[in-house]
Motif scaffolding. Sequence first.
Motif, PDB file in Angstrom:
ATOM      1  N   ALA A 212      63.765  45.586  49.274  1.00 51.20           N
ATOM      2  CA  ALA A 212      64.852  45.887  48.339  1.00 51.20           C
ATOM      3  C   ALA A 212      64.389  45.775  46.888  1.00 51.20           C
ATOM      4  O   ALA A 212      64.924  46.460  46.002  1.00 51.20           O
ATOM      5  CB  ALA A 212      66.029  44.947  48.586  1.00 51.20           C
ATOM      6  N   ASP A 213      63.396  44.917  46.632  1.00 51.87           N
ATOM      7  CA  ASP A 213      62.890  44.765  45.267  1.00 51.87           C
ATOM      8  C   ASP A 213      62.265  46.052  44.755  1.00 51.87           C
ATOM      9  O   ASP A 213      62.292  46.329  43.553  1.00 51.87           O
ATOM     10  CB  ASP A 213      61.843  43.645  45.208  1.00 51.87           C
ATOM     11  CG  ASP A 213      62.430  42.287  45.495  1.00 51.87           C
ATOM     12  OD1 ASP A 213      63.608  42.072  45.164  1.00 51.87           O
ATOM     13  OD2 ASP A 213      61.709  41.437  46.060  1.00 51.87           O
ATOM     14  N   VAL A 214      61.680  46.822  45.655  1.00 56.09           N
ATOM     15  CA  VAL A 214      60.956  48.029  45.227  1.00 56.09           C
ATOM     16  C   VAL A 214      61.914  49.002  44.554  1.00 56.09           C
ATOM     17  O   VAL A 214      61.624  49.534  43.469  1.00 56.09           O
ATOM     18  CB  VAL A 214      60.246  48.687  46.427  1.00 56.09           C
ATOM     19  CG1 VAL A 214      59.553  49.974  45.993  1.00 56.09           C
ATOM     20  CG2 VAL A 214      59.238  47.724  47.044  1.00 56.09           C
ATOM     21  N   GLY A 215      63.063  49.245  45.173  1.00 61.26           N
ATOM     22  CA  GLY A 215      64.020  50.178  44.584  1.00 61.26           C
ATOM     23  C   GLY A 215      64.535  49.720  43.230  1.00 61.26           C
ATOM     24  O   GLY A 215      64.656  50.527  42.294  1.00 61.26           O
ATOM     25  N   GLU A 216      64.810  48.427  43.105  1.00 64.51           N
ATOM     26  CA  GLU A 216      65.287  47.908  41.818  1.00 64.51           C
ATOM     27  C   GLU A 216      64.216  48.044  40.742  1.00 64.51           C
ATOM     28  O   GLU A 216      64.511  48.416  39.598  1.00 64.51           O
ATOM     29  CB  GLU A 216      65.689  46.439  41.984  1.00 64.51           C
ATOM     30  CG  GLU A 216      66.869  46.228  42.923  1.00 64.51           C
ATOM     31  CD  GLU A 216      67.155  44.759  43.154  1.00 64.51           C
ATOM     32  OE1 GLU A 216      66.472  43.920  42.517  1.00 64.51           O
ATOM     33  OE2 GLU A 216      68.039  44.446  43.964  1.00 64.51           O
ATOM     34  N   LEU A 217      62.986  47.746  41.091  1.00 66.43           N
ATOM     35  CA  LEU A 217      61.905  47.780  40.106  1.00 66.43           C
ATOM     36  C   LEU A 217      61.536  49.200  39.703  1.00 66.43           C
ATOM     37  O   LEU A 217      61.253  49.464  38.531  1.00 66.43           O
ATOM     38  CB  LEU A 217      60.682  47.051  40.659  1.00 66.43           C
ATOM     39  CG  LEU A 217      60.803  45.524  40.699  1.00 66.43           C
ATOM     40  CD1 LEU A 217      59.720  44.927  41.576  1.00 66.43           C
ATOM     41  CD2 LEU A 217      60.728  44.950  39.292  1.00 66.43           C
ATOM     42  N   THR A 218      61.534  50.125  40.656  1.00 65.32           N
ATOM     43  CA  THR A 218      61.142  51.493  40.300  1.00 65.32           C
ATOM     44  C   THR A 218      62.136  52.117  39.319  1.00 65.32           C
ATOM     45  O   THR A 218      61.739  52.921  38.462  1.00 65.32           O
ATOM     46  CB  THR A 218      61.016  52.376  41.548  1.00 65.32           C
ATOM     47  OG1 THR A 218      62.225  52.316  42.317  1.00 65.32           O
ATOM     48  CG2 THR A 218      59.853  51.924  42.413  1.00 65.32           C
ATOM     49  N   ALA A 219      63.399  51.747  39.416  1.00 66.05           N
ATOM     50  CA  ALA A 219      64.381  52.249  38.447  1.00 66.05           C
ATOM     51  C   ALA A 219      64.053  51.744  37.046  1.00 66.05           C
ATOM     52  O   ALA A 219      64.093  52.507  36.063  1.00 66.05           O
ATOM     53  CB  ALA A 219      65.787  51.819  38.857  1.00 66.05           C
ATOM     54  N   ILE A 220      63.684  50.456  36.935  1.00 67.59           N
ATOM     55  CA  ILE A 220      63.310  49.893  35.637  1.00 67.59           C
ATOM     56  C   ILE A 220      62.018  50.525  35.133  1.00 67.59           C
ATOM     57  O   ILE A 220      61.878  50.857  33.946  1.00 67.59           O
ATOM     58  CB  ILE A 220      63.160  48.366  35.758  1.00 67.59           C
ATOM     59  CG1 ILE A 220      64.502  47.726  36.103  1.00 67.59           C
ATOM     60  CG2 ILE A 220      62.601  47.770  34.465  1.00 67.59           C
ATOM     61  CD1 ILE A 220      64.410  46.253  36.450  1.00 67.59           C
ATOM     62  N   GLN A 221      61.063  50.701  36.029  1.00 65.42           N
ATOM     63  CA  GLN A 221      59.777  51.293  35.643  1.00 65.42           C
ATOM     64  C   GLN A 221      59.958  52.689  35.071  1.00 65.42           C
ATOM     65  O   GLN A 221      59.352  53.047  34.039  1.00 65.42           O
ATOM     66  CB  GLN A 221      58.851  51.329  36.865  1.00 65.42           C
ATOM     67  CG  GLN A 221      58.398  49.957  37.319  1.00 65.42           C
ATOM     68  CD  GLN A 221      57.958  49.924  38.783  1.00 65.42           C
ATOM     69  OE1 GLN A 221      57.985  50.951  39.476  1.00 65.42           O
ATOM     70  NE2 GLN A 221      57.565  48.759  39.264  1.00 65.42           N
ATOM     71  N   ALA A 222      60.788  53.492  35.712  1.00 69.29           N
ATOM     72  CA  ALA A 222      61.018  54.849  35.227  1.00 69.29           C
ATOM     73  C   ALA A 222      61.698  54.836  33.855  1.00 69.29           C
ATOM     74  O   ALA A 222      61.353  55.636  32.967  1.00 69.29           O
ATOM     75  CB  ALA A 222      61.861  55.624  36.235  1.00 69.29           C
ATOM     76  N   GLU A 223      62.637  53.930  33.666  1.00 67.34           N
ATOM     77  CA  GLU A 223      63.315  53.844  32.367  1.00 67.34           C
ATOM     78  C   GLU A 223      62.344  53.422  31.269  1.00 67.34           C
ATOM     79  O   GLU A 223      62.384  53.944  30.146  1.00 67.34           O
ATOM     80  CB  GLU A 223      64.472  52.845  32.452  1.00 67.34           C
ATOM     81  CG  GLU A 223      65.647  53.319  33.273  1.00 67.34           C
ATOM     82  CD  GLU A 223      66.742  52.274  33.318  1.00 67.34           C
ATOM     83  OE1 GLU A 223      67.730  52.445  32.571  1.00 67.34           O
ATOM     84  OE2 GLU A 223      66.621  51.302  34.074  1.00 67.34           O
ATOM     85  N   LEU A 224      61.459  52.482  31.576  1.00 70.85           N
ATOM     86  CA  LEU A 224      60.484  52.033  30.582  1.00 70.85           C
ATOM     87  C   LEU A 224      59.506  53.138  30.232  1.00 70.85           C
ATOM     88  O   LEU A 224      59.166  53.346  29.054  1.00 70.85           O
ATOM     89  CB  LEU A 224      59.729  50.812  31.110  1.00 70.85           C
ATOM     90  CG  LEU A 224      60.509  49.499  31.151  1.00 70.85           C
ATOM     91  CD1 LEU A 224      59.753  48.457  31.964  1.00 70.85           C
ATOM     92  CD2 LEU A 224      60.766  48.988  29.733  1.00 70.85           C
TER      93      LEU A 224
END
Length: 505
Positions: free
Chosen positions: A404-416
Amino acid sequence: MNDEQQRGGYRDERGRQRPESRRAGGKNRTAVRPADRRRGGDPTRKAAWQVSRAVAGGAYANLELPKVLRAAGLHGRDAAFATELTYGAIRMRGLYDAIIEFASGRPVSQIDPPVLDTLRLGAHQILGMRVPPHAAASETVALAREVNGTGASGFVNAVLRRITERTREEWIREVTAGRPRDEALAVEHSHPAWVVRALRGSLRSGGVTDEAHLEDALVALLEADNAAPAVSLVARPGLATVAELVEAGAEASQLSPVGAVLPGGDPADIPAVRQTRAAVQDEGSQLVALALAAAPRDGDGPQEWLDLCAGPGGKAALLAALSTSQQNVTVFVNEVNEHRTELVRRTMRAAIDAGAEVMIGTGDGRELGAEEPDTYDRILVDAPCTGLGALRRRPEARWRRTPADVGELTAIQAELLASALDAAKPGGVVAYVTCSPHVAETTAVVDSVTEGRGDATVEDARGLFRDASGSQISDLGDGPTVQLWPHVHGTDAMFFALLRKTVTS
């Protein structure tokens, strides 16, 4: 009465119920053999247990262990033993838990967590260290008597004696029998099964192995994750030299032009490290900062560099040191967390004292692109990630992350990354970096961001990765992105993509 006693006491090697104690001559006598009855564990094992308990409560082993070692007054060989025991027991707990379940006849979820940590430490001494099995068991029973109680020590004794009856290889065959391949690998090499599957996918897409050799590469990667990494040092250019680190006892890195490897001892004993002119930093982290600084730049004149999410500041400090050799460069450093911003300030101290132009601030990197569009010449996005590429150095990380962490982090990564591209000048470059090889966090993020806009191109970054001799580093993948690997390069599994913002007419 503890939870273990509430469940009806402990069982011996044959699974028979055993009372907590027997009354004889007016005294309580435990089930532990007389030769094993020492009042307390030795300080090295107790230190390892204390760190294990702190990690169970959310602490990080690399931060907690030095504090515990100092408090216990452990140095030299004793500190090294405690370190190997702590890291090994945490890192290999997936295998040890499977063995403990078999040897105890109960799920580990039914064993008190403090007792379970003691058992893991005992299992690692028996199966993963050069400690004679009898000594490992008896010393761990003594530790259990001190930290878990007399009743628990009998249970620990019974389980560890059972573990000593087989070799590590025999236990692996026992606890992996009948499991699907990835699950068997997960148990044997002590990784969550979802991580094994993710690493398999990363290797398949990474371009450093073909399908015929994929299985061997996966095993080599899992084994590398479980090997204690060398202590890598960086000599920040203009502040320290590799020669200075070598004179202090390190060995020059063959991979990083500014790196050295410390074969033993405390890095803090080196003056350059204490003065932040040098630091502990993985060679992969050094290489990605060097690559960004070396990327071709469009145009002349003053430059503004940005580390978008810098804490705790190791890569930013290297960039700042590199900037001192160039004219008219200002390094801007951003971190979202105020506490980590203070860490960055301390890390940057020597570079600032040496004349680097550095501006440090706190803010959300996802908003910076809108606030400061078309501003920076070079931007580093060292994005928060699962850390699956640094499992060697962070033994507890594999047990804390979930799919579940992967989905949350990839959203932040794309925004950054999108924010960084907005903040880059036309013709400027953005380095997107993760300490994870997970495809969802690497190429998938880059593709998702670049496909949604027409002002960014991904350039081939492989030529920017040069070793200490100046030669291009090999086995970086098919390009244009770069993937480093623990089992290939001896670094953390750093991913690097170089994006250039298109000059629009």
